[in-house]
Write a protein that holds these residues in place. Structure first.
Motif, PDB file in Angstrom:
ATOM      1  N   GLN A 129       0.823  -1.209   0.000  1.00 23.78           N
ATOM      2  CA  GLN A 129       0.000   0.000   0.000  1.00 23.78           C
ATOM      3  C   GLN A 129       0.860   1.263   0.000  1.00 23.78           C
ATOM      4  O   GLN A 129       0.574   2.228  -0.723  1.00 23.78           O
ATOM      5  CB  GLN A 129      -0.927  -0.013   1.221  1.00 23.78           C
ATOM      6  CG  GLN A 129      -1.983  -1.095   1.163  1.00 23.78           C
ATOM      7  CD  GLN A 129      -2.752  -1.249   2.461  1.00 23.78           C
ATOM      8  OE1 GLN A 129      -2.206  -1.033   3.550  1.00 23.78           O
ATOM      9  NE2 GLN A 129      -4.008  -1.642   2.384  1.00 23.78           N
ATOM     10  N   THR A 130       1.925   1.256   0.798  1.00 24.25           N
ATOM     11  CA  THR A 130       2.823   2.414   0.855  1.00 24.25           C
ATOM     12  C   THR A 130       3.515   2.630  -0.488  1.00 24.25           C
ATOM     13  O   THR A 130       3.624   3.770  -0.970  1.00 24.25           O
ATOM     14  CB  THR A 130       3.885   2.224   1.956  1.00 24.25           C
ATOM     15  OG1 THR A 130       3.231   2.082   3.216  1.00 24.25           O
ATOM     16  CG2 THR A 130       4.834   3.405   2.001  1.00 24.25           C
ATOM     17  N   SER A 131       3.960   1.554  -1.104  1.00 29.37           N
ATOM     18  CA  SER A 131       4.638   1.647  -2.398  1.00 29.37           C
ATOM     19  C   SER A 131       3.703   2.219  -3.452  1.00 29.37           C
ATOM     20  O   SER A 131       4.111   3.052  -4.275  1.00 29.37           O
ATOM     21  CB  SER A 131       5.140   0.276  -2.840  1.00 29.37           C
ATOM     22  OG  SER A 131       6.109  -0.224  -1.946  1.00 29.37           O
ATOM     23  N   LEU A 132       2.450   1.780  -3.436  1.00 25.92           N
ATOM     24  CA  LEU A 132       1.479   2.279  -4.407  1.00 25.92           C
ATOM     25  C   LEU A 132       1.276   3.780  -4.248  1.00 25.92           C
ATOM     26  O   LEU A 132       1.243   4.521  -5.242  1.00 25.92           O
ATOM     27  CB  LEU A 132       0.157   1.534  -4.250  1.00 25.92           C
ATOM     28  CG  LEU A 132      -0.979   1.980  -5.187  1.00 25.92           C
ATOM     29  CD1 LEU A 132      -0.544   1.907  -6.640  1.00 25.92           C
ATOM     30  CD2 LEU A 132      -2.217   1.116  -4.956  1.00 25.92           C
ATOM     31  N   LYS A 133       1.161   4.250  -3.001  1.00 28.23           N
ATOM     32  CA  LYS A 133       0.999   5.689  -2.761  1.00 28.23           C
ATOM     33  C   LYS A 133       2.210   6.468  -3.274  1.00 28.23           C
ATOM     34  O   LYS A 133       2.073   7.532  -3.876  1.00 28.23           O
ATOM     35  CB  LYS A 133       0.808   5.948  -1.263  1.00 28.23           C
ATOM     36  CG  LYS A 133      -0.542   5.525  -0.721  1.00 28.23           C
ATOM     37  CD  LYS A 133      -0.656   5.828   0.768  1.00 28.23           C
ATOM     38  CE  LYS A 133      -2.003   5.381   1.313  1.00 28.23           C
ATOM     39  NZ  LYS A 133      -2.125   5.640   2.781  1.00 28.23           N
ATOM     40  N   GLU A 134       3.403   5.934  -3.031  1.00 29.94           N
ATOM     41  CA  GLU A 134       4.620   6.604  -3.481  1.00 29.94           C
ATOM     42  C   GLU A 134       4.692   6.654  -5.001  1.00 29.94           C
ATOM     43  O   GLU A 134       5.083   7.665  -5.595  1.00 29.94           O
ATOM     44  CB  GLU A 134       5.847   5.890  -2.920  1.00 29.94           C
ATOM     45  CG  GLU A 134       6.005   6.053  -1.402  1.00 29.94           C
ATOM     46  CD  GLU A 134       7.164   5.253  -0.854  1.00 29.94           C
ATOM     47  OE1 GLU A 134       7.742   4.435  -1.613  1.00 29.94           O
ATOM     48  OE2 GLU A 134       7.510   5.452   0.338  1.00 29.94           O
ATOM     49  N   PHE A 135       4.303   5.570  -5.646  1.00 32.38           N
ATOM     50  CA  PHE A 135       4.322   5.531  -7.107  1.00 32.38           C
ATOM     51  C   PHE A 135       3.328   6.533  -7.691  1.00 32.38           C
ATOM     52  O   PHE A 135       3.624   7.220  -8.668  1.00 32.38           O
ATOM     53  CB  PHE A 135       3.981   4.120  -7.606  1.00 32.38           C
ATOM     54  CG  PHE A 135       5.119   3.147  -7.501  1.00 32.38           C
ATOM     55  CD1 PHE A 135       6.384   3.559  -7.103  1.00 32.38           C
ATOM     56  CD2 PHE A 135       4.931   1.811  -7.801  1.00 32.38           C
ATOM     57  CE1 PHE A 135       7.436   2.663  -7.006  1.00 32.38           C
ATOM     58  CE2 PHE A 135       5.972   0.901  -7.720  1.00 32.38           C
ATOM     59  CZ  PHE A 135       7.236   1.335  -7.316  1.00 32.38           C
ATOM     60  N   ILE A 136       2.138   6.606  -7.094  1.00 33.64           N
ATOM     61  CA  ILE A 136       1.137   7.564  -7.569  1.00 33.64           C
ATOM     62  C   ILE A 136       1.663   8.981  -7.392  1.00 33.64           C
ATOM     63  O   ILE A 136       1.468   9.854  -8.246  1.00 33.64           O
ATOM     64  CB  ILE A 136      -0.200   7.375  -6.828  1.00 33.64           C
ATOM     65  CG1 ILE A 136      -0.821   6.025  -7.217  1.00 33.64           C
ATOM     66  CG2 ILE A 136      -1.165   8.513  -7.145  1.00 33.64           C
ATOM     67  CD1 ILE A 136      -2.089   5.691  -6.458  1.00 33.64           C
ATOM     68  N   GLY A 137       2.374   9.232  -6.270  1.00 30.68           N
ATOM     69  CA  GLY A 137       2.973  10.543  -6.040  1.00 30.68           C
ATOM     70  C   GLY A 137       4.027  10.897  -7.073  1.00 30.68           C
ATOM     71  O   GLY A 137       4.261  12.077  -7.360  1.00 30.68           O
ATOM     72  N   ARG A 138       4.658   9.884  -7.637  1.00 29.62           N
ATOM     73  CA  ARG A 138       5.667  10.096  -8.685  1.00 29.62           C
ATOM     74  C   ARG A 138       5.045  10.185 -10.075  1.00 29.62           C
ATOM     75  O   ARG A 138       5.749  10.250 -11.082  1.00 29.62           O
ATOM     76  CB  ARG A 138       6.698   8.968  -8.654  1.00 29.62           C
ATOM     77  CG  ARG A 138       7.628   9.016  -7.441  1.00 29.62           C
ATOM     78  CD  ARG A 138       8.504   7.785  -7.413  1.00 29.62           C
ATOM     79  NE  ARG A 138       9.460   7.825  -6.318  1.00 29.62           N
ATOM     80  CZ  ARG A 138      10.714   8.236  -6.416  1.00 29.62           C
ATOM     81  NH1 ARG A 138      11.165   8.666  -7.599  1.00 29.62           N
ATOM     82  NH2 ARG A 138      11.523   8.247  -5.385  1.00 29.62           N
ATOM     83  N   LYS A 139       3.717  10.147 -10.136  1.00 29.57           N
ATOM     84  CA  LYS A 139       2.985  10.310 -11.392  1.00 29.57           C
ATOM     85  C   LYS A 139       3.304   9.209 -12.403  1.00 29.57           C
ATOM     86  O   LYS A 139       3.530   9.476 -13.593  1.00 29.57           O
ATOM     87  CB  LYS A 139       3.272  11.683 -12.014  1.00 29.57           C
ATOM     88  CG  LYS A 139       3.027  12.866 -11.103  1.00 29.57           C
ATOM     89  CD  LYS A 139       1.555  13.005 -10.751  1.00 29.57           C
ATOM     90  CE  LYS A 139       1.312  14.247  -9.899  1.00 29.57           C
ATOM     91  NZ  LYS A 139      -0.111  14.356  -9.463  1.00 29.57           N
ATOM     92  N   ILE A 140       3.338   7.971 -11.941  1.00 32.80           N
ATOM     93  CA  ILE A 140       3.571   6.879 -12.879  1.00 32.80           C
ATOM     94  C   ILE A 140       2.439   6.826 -13.900  1.00 32.80           C
ATOM     95  O   ILE A 140       1.309   7.233 -13.625  1.00 32.80           O
ATOM     96  CB  ILE A 140       3.670   5.523 -12.156  1.00 32.80           C
ATOM     97  CG1 ILE A 140       2.390   5.246 -11.338  1.00 32.80           C
ATOM     98  CG2 ILE A 140       4.922   5.439 -11.300  1.00 32.80           C
ATOM     99  CD1 ILE A 140       2.301   3.837 -10.794  1.00 32.80           C
ATOM    100  N   ASP A 141       2.754   6.324 -15.090  1.00 33.09           N
ATOM    101  CA  ASP A 141       1.740   6.199 -16.134  1.00 33.09           C
ATOM    102  C   ASP A 141       0.856   4.976 -15.910  1.00 33.09           C
ATOM    103  O   ASP A 141      -0.273   4.926 -16.394  1.00 33.09           O
ATOM    104  CB  ASP A 141       2.398   6.097 -17.506  1.00 33.09           C
ATOM    105  CG  ASP A 141       3.173   7.355 -17.872  1.00 33.09           C
ATOM    106  OD1 ASP A 141       2.782   8.438 -17.407  1.00 33.09           O
ATOM    107  OD2 ASP A 141       4.168   7.242 -18.612  1.00 33.09           O
ATOM    108  N   GLY A 142       1.375   3.988 -15.208  1.00 28.46           N
ATOM    109  CA  GLY A 142       0.610   2.777 -14.965  1.00 28.46           C
ATOM    110  C   GLY A 142       1.344   1.861 -14.010  1.00 28.46           C
ATOM    111  O   GLY A 142       2.497   2.110 -13.645  1.00 28.46           O
ATOM    112  N   LEU A 143       0.677   0.775 -13.602  1.00 25.68           N
ATOM    113  CA  LEU A 143       1.224  -0.120 -12.578  1.00 25.68           C
ATOM    114  C   LEU A 143       1.009  -1.573 -12.957  1.00 25.68           C
ATOM    115  O   LEU A 143      -0.072  -1.966 -13.402  1.00 25.68           O
ATOM    116  CB  LEU A 143       0.532   0.154 -11.235  1.00 25.68           C
ATOM    117  CG  LEU A 143       0.885  -0.790 -10.073  1.00 25.68           C
ATOM    118  CD1 LEU A 143       2.309  -0.534  -9.602  1.00 25.68           C
ATOM    119  CD2 LEU A 143      -0.100  -0.621  -8.929  1.00 25.68           C
TER     120      LEU A 143
END
Length: 346
Positions: free
Chosen positions: A113-127
């Motif tokens: 969950q923490t990693s997902l929040k961090e990735f969203i904060g980095r504006k990833i295009d997808g996961l």
């Protein structure tokens, strides 16, 4: 045609007597949106190649509102299965000028969950993610935010997201049926993370094979709680300590199998003379063990490539949440080696 030394958008636009914005839009794949003709687009692309033009990925990302970055969350980077999948995703991404961010959740939902929040904060295009357990609220929230997501290896039947994995039920069932064919009825099963979909499918495959051959399912023979080496070691010790001895063990992962082999060796037993062993997931080292290991082989390369392609399609889609999602399960293959004893001929 003489090439200018300054290979920039400005020099290309001057050379073709076109506006910088027209050249930029054609090179960023927006010709149809801005009604740039196919003839002009082709001319721009040919000229850019002759000038050896390389687009500024950051600038292009700003235009398209993308960062050219994809996030990957996996449960265990030390597991060769996941490492191999990431390898092929990275290759596909690199070929398309996309960077990847990797997170090892260590089989912990909180880390995931923490990693997902961090990735969203980095504006990833997808996961691309292999989720740990049954908790899915964070994935639902990301989906509602229009984050393109593809699941790999582990799936949620009630969560409408694209998924790529293996036929875990059938792959396990085939392995257990092979043991039964060779005369084994007391078959221990060392499972992985109990609440994960992939583990439940493998346990169900084991159980179904036993029931079809009229062998009672004994829950005492199913042990273990994760996909790691230590679990294989302790699970094997537990199975070997039972009064009614098992003649074979099925390890639900390649790492579990390594722990199983250590425990069997420490107990003074021999594979397959004293006990047979099959592992789920083929790895390069399986044929190099002192007793080459019979395994269920997965298509990790294809899982990686297909997952990346599905994610790319979602990223390009204007409304990814309204697309019909694919659930893809790739066939497995039972690779026969020397770790199973035929009790029928004993």
């Amino acid at each position: 045609m003489r090439k200018p030394t300054d290979s920039t958008l400005v020099s290309i636009s001057k050379h073709l007597n076109l506006s910088v914005s027209t050249v930029s839009r054609a090179l960023s794949g927006q010709s149809k949106k801005y009604r740039i003709s196919d003839k002009t687009t082709k001319l721009i692309l040919e000229t850019a190649r002759k000038f050896n033009y390389r687009p500024n990925q950051l600038a292009r990302g700003l235009i398209l509102k993308r960062t050219n970055t994809v996030g990957i969350i996996i449960p265990d980077i030390t597991n060769p299965f996941f490492a191999n999948i990431v390898r092929w995703i990275e290759r596909a991404a690199r070929d398309n000028g996309v960077s990847i961010l990797i997170s090892d959740s260590n089989d912990q939902t909180s880390v995931e969950q923490t990693s997902l929040k961090e990735f969203i904060g980095r504006k990833i295009d997808g996961l691309i993610i292999s989720p740990v357990g049954q908790e899915q609220s964070h994935l639902r929230e990301a989906k509602e935010k229009q984050i393109p997501i593809v699941l790999i290896d582990r799936n949620f039947s009630n969560l409408d997201l694209p998924y790529v994995g293996s036929e875990n039920f059938q792959g396990t069932k085939s392995a257990i049926e092979y043991l039964i064919k060779n005369g084994h009825q007391k078959i221990g099963f060392i499972q992985g993370l109990p609440e994960s979909s992939v583990n439940m499918d493998r346990v169900n495959g084991y159980r179904d094979a036993l029931e079809e051959h009229h062998i009672p399912f004994d829950p005492e023979l199913v042990v273990g709680n994760d996909f790691g080496v230590e679990n294989g070691y302790t699970g094997t010790k537990l199975l070997l300590s039972k009064e009614e001895k098992v003649t074979a063990i099925f390890a639900a992962s390649n790492l579990i199998a390594l722990g199983t082999i250590k425990a069997i060796n420490e107990s003074g037993l021999h594979i397959p003379r004293d006990i047979s062993l099959i592992a789920y997931d083929e790895q390069f080292f399986c044929e190099y063990l002192s007793i080459p290991l019979t395994t269920v082989s997965q298509q990790s390369k294809e899982i990686g490539y297909i997952a990346y392609q599905l994610l790319t399609d979602l990223i390009k889609s204007e409304d990814s949440n309204n697309k019909p999602f694919k659930k893809i399960e790739l066939p497995t293959k039972l690779i026969l080696r020397n770790s199973v004893k035929d009790l029928n001929s004993s």
